[in-house]
Design a protein around this motif. Sequence first.
Motif, PDB file in Angstrom:
ATOM      1  N   ASP A  57       0.827  -1.210   0.000  1.00 61.84           N
ATOM      2  CA  ASP A  57       0.000   0.000   0.000  1.00 61.84           C
ATOM      3  C   ASP A  57       0.861   1.259   0.000  1.00 61.84           C
ATOM      4  OD1 ASP A  57      -2.310  -1.482  -0.032  1.00 61.84           O
ATOM      5  OD2 ASP A  57      -2.732  -1.267   2.108  1.00 61.84           O
ATOM      6  N   GLU A  58       1.942   1.243   0.796  1.00 60.38           N
ATOM      7  CA  GLU A  58       2.801   2.423   0.853  1.00 60.38           C
ATOM      8  C   GLU A  58       3.669   2.546  -0.393  1.00 60.38           C
ATOM      9  OE1 GLU A  58       3.036   5.029   2.908  1.00 60.38           O
ATOM     10  OE2 GLU A  58       1.262   4.268   3.931  1.00 60.38           O
ATOM     11  N   LEU A  59       4.074   1.416  -0.974  1.00 60.35           N
ATOM     12  CA  LEU A  59       4.864   1.466  -2.205  1.00 60.35           C
ATOM     13  C   LEU A  59       4.070   2.115  -3.335  1.00 60.35           C
ATOM     14  CD1 LEU A  59       6.813  -1.939  -2.460  1.00 60.35           C
ATOM     15  CD2 LEU A  59       7.742   0.351  -2.080  1.00 60.35           C
ATOM     16  N   GLN A  60       2.757   1.840  -3.349  1.00 63.92           N
ATOM     17  CA  GLN A  60       1.907   2.481  -4.361  1.00 63.92           C
ATOM     18  C   GLN A  60       2.023   3.994  -4.288  1.00 63.92           C
ATOM     19  OE1 GLN A  60      -1.784  -0.527  -5.215  1.00 63.92           O
ATOM     20  NE2 GLN A  60      -2.056   0.942  -3.569  1.00 63.92           N
ATOM     21  N   LYS A  61       2.042   4.521  -3.064  1.00 60.43           N
ATOM     22  CA  LYS A  61       2.142   5.974  -2.880  1.00 60.43           C
ATOM     23  C   LYS A  61       3.522   6.482  -3.297  1.00 60.43           C
ATOM     24  CE  LYS A  61      -0.984   5.619   1.084  1.00 60.43           C
ATOM     25  NZ  LYS A  61      -1.087   5.764   2.562  1.00 60.43           N
ATOM     26  N   GLN A  62       4.552   5.718  -2.946  1.00 60.57           N
ATOM     27  CA  GLN A  62       5.912   6.160  -3.246  1.00 60.57           C
ATOM     28  C   GLN A  62       6.221   6.102  -4.740  1.00 60.57           C
ATOM     29  OE1 GLN A  62       7.808   7.511  -0.991  1.00 60.57           O
ATOM     30  NE2 GLN A  62       6.420   7.040   0.699  1.00 60.57           N
ATOM     31  N   LEU A  63       5.710   5.073  -5.415  1.00 61.04           N
ATOM     32  CA  LEU A  63       6.018   4.870  -6.830  1.00 61.04           C
ATOM     33  C   LEU A  63       4.979   5.476  -7.762  1.00 61.04           C
ATOM     34  CD1 LEU A  63       7.165   1.143  -6.612  1.00 61.04           C
ATOM     35  CD2 LEU A  63       8.642   3.139  -6.890  1.00 61.04           C
ATOM     36  N   GLY A  64       3.806   5.815  -7.206  1.00 58.76           N
ATOM     37  CA  GLY A  64       2.744   6.356  -8.045  1.00 58.76           C
ATOM     38  C   GLY A  64       2.185   5.351  -9.020  1.00 58.76           C
ATOM     39  N   GLN A  65       2.225   4.087  -8.637  1.00 61.04           N
ATOM     40  CA  GLN A  65       1.742   3.026  -9.507  1.00 61.04           C
ATOM     41  C   GLN A  65       1.090   1.930  -8.678  1.00 61.04           C
ATOM     42  OE1 GLN A  65       0.252   1.913 -12.096  1.00 61.04           O
ATOM     43  NE2 GLN A  65       1.880   2.765 -13.363  1.00 61.04           N
ATOM     44  N   ALA A 279       8.639   3.791   2.594  1.00 64.04           N
ATOM     45  CA  ALA A 279       7.364   3.156   2.955  1.00 64.04           C
ATOM     46  C   ALA A 279       7.339   2.734   4.414  1.00 64.04           C
ATOM     47  CB  ALA A 279       7.109   1.951   2.049  1.00 64.04           C
ATOM     48  N   VAL A 280       8.423   2.111   4.892  1.00 63.65           N
ATOM     49  CA  VAL A 280       8.417   1.592   6.264  1.00 63.65           C
ATOM     50  C   VAL A 280       8.600   2.693   7.298  1.00 63.65           C
ATOM     51  CG1 VAL A 280       9.220  -0.682   5.541  1.00 63.65           C
ATOM     52  CG2 VAL A 280      10.897   1.026   6.257  1.00 63.65           C
ATOM     53  N   GLN A 281       8.949   3.906   6.850  1.00 67.78           N
ATOM     54  CA  GLN A 281       9.081   5.027   7.777  1.00 67.78           C
ATOM     55  C   GLN A 281       7.837   5.904   7.801  1.00 67.78           C
ATOM     56  OE1 GLN A 281      11.509   5.418   9.977  1.00 67.78           O
ATOM     57  NE2 GLN A 281      12.389   3.501   9.208  1.00 67.78           N
ATOM     58  N   SER A 282       6.805   5.550   7.024  1.00 65.10           N
ATOM     59  CA  SER A 282       5.575   6.342   7.048  1.00 65.10           C
ATOM     60  C   SER A 282       4.891   6.195   8.405  1.00 65.10           C
ATOM     61  CB  SER A 282       4.630   5.879   5.936  1.00 65.10           C
ATOM     62  OG  SER A 282       4.019   4.654   6.269  1.00 65.10           O
ATOM     63  N   ALA A 283       4.191   7.208   8.828  1.00 64.22           N
ATOM     64  CA  ALA A 283       3.556   7.203  10.161  1.00 64.22           C
ATOM     65  C   ALA A 283       2.576   6.038  10.307  1.00 64.22           C
ATOM     66  CB  ALA A 283       2.843   8.527  10.387  1.00 64.22           C
ATOM     67  N   HIS A 284       1.808   5.771   9.259  1.00 61.81           N
ATOM     68  CA  HIS A 284       0.815   4.691   9.318  1.00 61.81           C
ATOM     69  C   HIS A 284       1.488   3.339   9.499  1.00 61.81           C
ATOM     70  CE1 HIS A 284      -2.561   2.105   8.420  1.00 61.81           C
ATOM     71  NE2 HIS A 284      -1.924   1.605   7.375  1.00 61.81           N
ATOM     72  N   VAL A 285       2.518   3.060   8.704  1.00 59.67           N
ATOM     73  CA  VAL A 285       3.198   1.759   8.781  1.00 59.67           C
ATOM     74  C   VAL A 285       3.921   1.619  10.120  1.00 59.67           C
ATOM     75  CG1 VAL A 285       5.052   0.358   7.806  1.00 59.67           C
ATOM     76  CG2 VAL A 285       3.387   1.433   6.296  1.00 59.67           C
ATOM     77  N   LYS A 286       4.574   2.676  10.576  1.00 58.60           N
ATOM     78  CA  LYS A 286       5.278   2.606  11.862  1.00 58.60           C
ATOM     79  C   LYS A 286       4.318   2.298  13.010  1.00 58.60           C
ATOM     80  CE  LYS A 286       8.601   5.666  12.669  1.00 58.60           C
ATOM     81  NZ  LYS A 286       9.338   6.958  12.699  1.00 58.60           N
ATOM     82  N   ALA A 287       3.132   2.885  12.955  1.00 60.89           N
ATOM     83  CA  ALA A 287       2.134   2.631  14.003  1.00 60.89           C
ATOM     84  C   ALA A 287       1.664   1.178  13.965  1.00 60.89           C
ATOM     85  CB  ALA A 287       0.949   3.575  13.835  1.00 60.89           C
ATOM     86  N   GLU A 291       2.213  -2.067  16.742  1.00 56.18           N
ATOM     87  CA  GLU A 291       1.143  -2.935  17.253  1.00 56.18           C
ATOM     88  C   GLU A 291       1.498  -4.409  17.088  1.00 56.18           C
ATOM     89  OE1 GLU A 291      -2.418  -1.994  15.176  1.00 56.18           O
ATOM     90  OE2 GLU A 291      -2.466   0.094  15.832  1.00 56.18           O
ATOM     91  N   LEU A 292       2.260  -4.725  16.047  1.00 59.05           N
ATOM     92  CA  LEU A 292       2.582  -6.116  15.722  1.00 59.05           C
ATOM     93  C   LEU A 292       3.947  -6.547  16.255  1.00 59.05           C
ATOM     94  CD1 LEU A 292       1.416  -5.941  11.987  1.00 59.05           C
ATOM     95  CD2 LEU A 292       0.172  -7.001  13.883  1.00 59.05           C
ATOM     96  N   SER A 293       4.619  -5.690  17.025  1.00 54.67           N
ATOM     97  CA  SER A 293       5.978  -5.938  17.531  1.00 54.67           C
ATOM     98  C   SER A 293       6.959  -6.190  16.396  1.00 54.67           C
ATOM     99  CB  SER A 293       5.981  -7.124  18.505  1.00 54.67           C
ATOM    100  OG  SER A 293       5.214  -6.841  19.645  1.00 54.67           O
ATOM    101  N   PHE A 294       6.699  -5.570  15.245  1.00 58.63           N
ATOM    102  CA  PHE A 294       7.561  -5.711  14.076  1.00 58.63           C
ATOM    103  C   PHE A 294       8.534  -4.549  14.036  1.00 58.63           C
ATOM    104  CE2 PHE A 294       8.835  -5.462   9.665  1.00 58.63           C
ATOM    105  CZ  PHE A 294       8.885  -6.787   9.250  1.00 58.63           C
ATOM    106  N   GLU A 295       9.823  -4.854  13.902  1.00 55.77           N
ATOM    107  CA  GLU A 295      10.863  -3.830  13.915  1.00 55.77           C
ATOM    108  C   GLU A 295      11.342  -3.563  12.494  1.00 55.77           C
ATOM    109  OE1 GLU A 295      13.166  -1.053  15.875  1.00 55.77           O
ATOM    110  OE2 GLU A 295      11.874  -2.504  16.897  1.00 55.77           O
TER     111      GLU A 295
END
Length: 328
Positions: A57-65, A279-287, A291-295
């Motif tokens: 989902d975040e890659l779509q925003k970053q790549l515009g595709q 993508a992994v530094q976006s506020a939504h993904v970081k939040a 929640e998932l204990s994913f680093e």
Amino acid sequence: MKPLSRRLLAHLGACIATLVLSTGSALAAFPADKPIRMVVPYTPGGSIDTVGRLVADELQKQLGQSVVVDNKPGASGMIGSQDVARAPADGYTLLFNASSQVYMPLVVNRKTYDAEKDFTAIAQVGYVPLAVVVNSAVPFKTLRELATHARANPKKLTWATSGLGTTSHLTEEMINRDMKLDMEIILYKGAVPQLTDVMGGHVSAAVSPLPGVTPFIKGGKLRPIAVTSRARLASMPEVPTVAESGMPGFEMLSWYGLWGPANLPRELVDKLNAAVAKAVQSAHVKARFAELSFEAAPNNPEQFGRIIKEEIRRVGEVIKAANIRIDP
């Protein structure tokens, strides 16, 4: 040199120049008006699928595709991996997988791909501990209690695994070996059917990465009895580690990454790597990761390649010592 030869060489030179210019133009235009297919080699709803969709989902925003997730389960993830290995190296077919991507060739009797030669390592996304879980109705509160019962009742308890050669499977094999348990490991095609049968009481226990198992723990359907991280988790401080439960020094993390087919052009690799890092530094993904204990652990392609080499060495030694061989 004869005139004909000069004309022929000039024509060849023009063709090569045109090819170089057209290739460079295609790379610069990536991604064009064409969806990127991200293959997840497991069923929907599991940990890899959950994290993969967040990243897509975040890659779509970053790549515009458009980035379309394509679940292709089977053969413990090998069917989806082979699909990507055979795809054109144009950036429009990618693989989102966990560390099992590099473990599988180490444990199968018949290797179907080379984890380094048949793929281009693009970016590591991050890593996450796993939880040892049981049905909430069973009396075991800790892994020590489950192990004591399993030793007193050989062959009565069973493990469920999301796939052969996965971090889940290797962890269960190591617990069996080091804690001297005679628990059969039953194979499922992904984390959702794996955990469903634990919740249904058909299988005694399972080891599963936190992104997929956390909703069932929060819903009270599964009880965590140990975690595979070196230290206890802030999100579950009352749950002991596997190391505390009778296997000193034990740590097993599941890490996730993005790959492409072999020989992916470096320009595309760098573009995709940069997009993953953002993508992994976006506020939504970081939040959601919190929640998932994913680093999150973004890095460059060279660093990711070194991690893959080290994991092949480290886990290869464990697999050899435990004599883990499978025929999926």
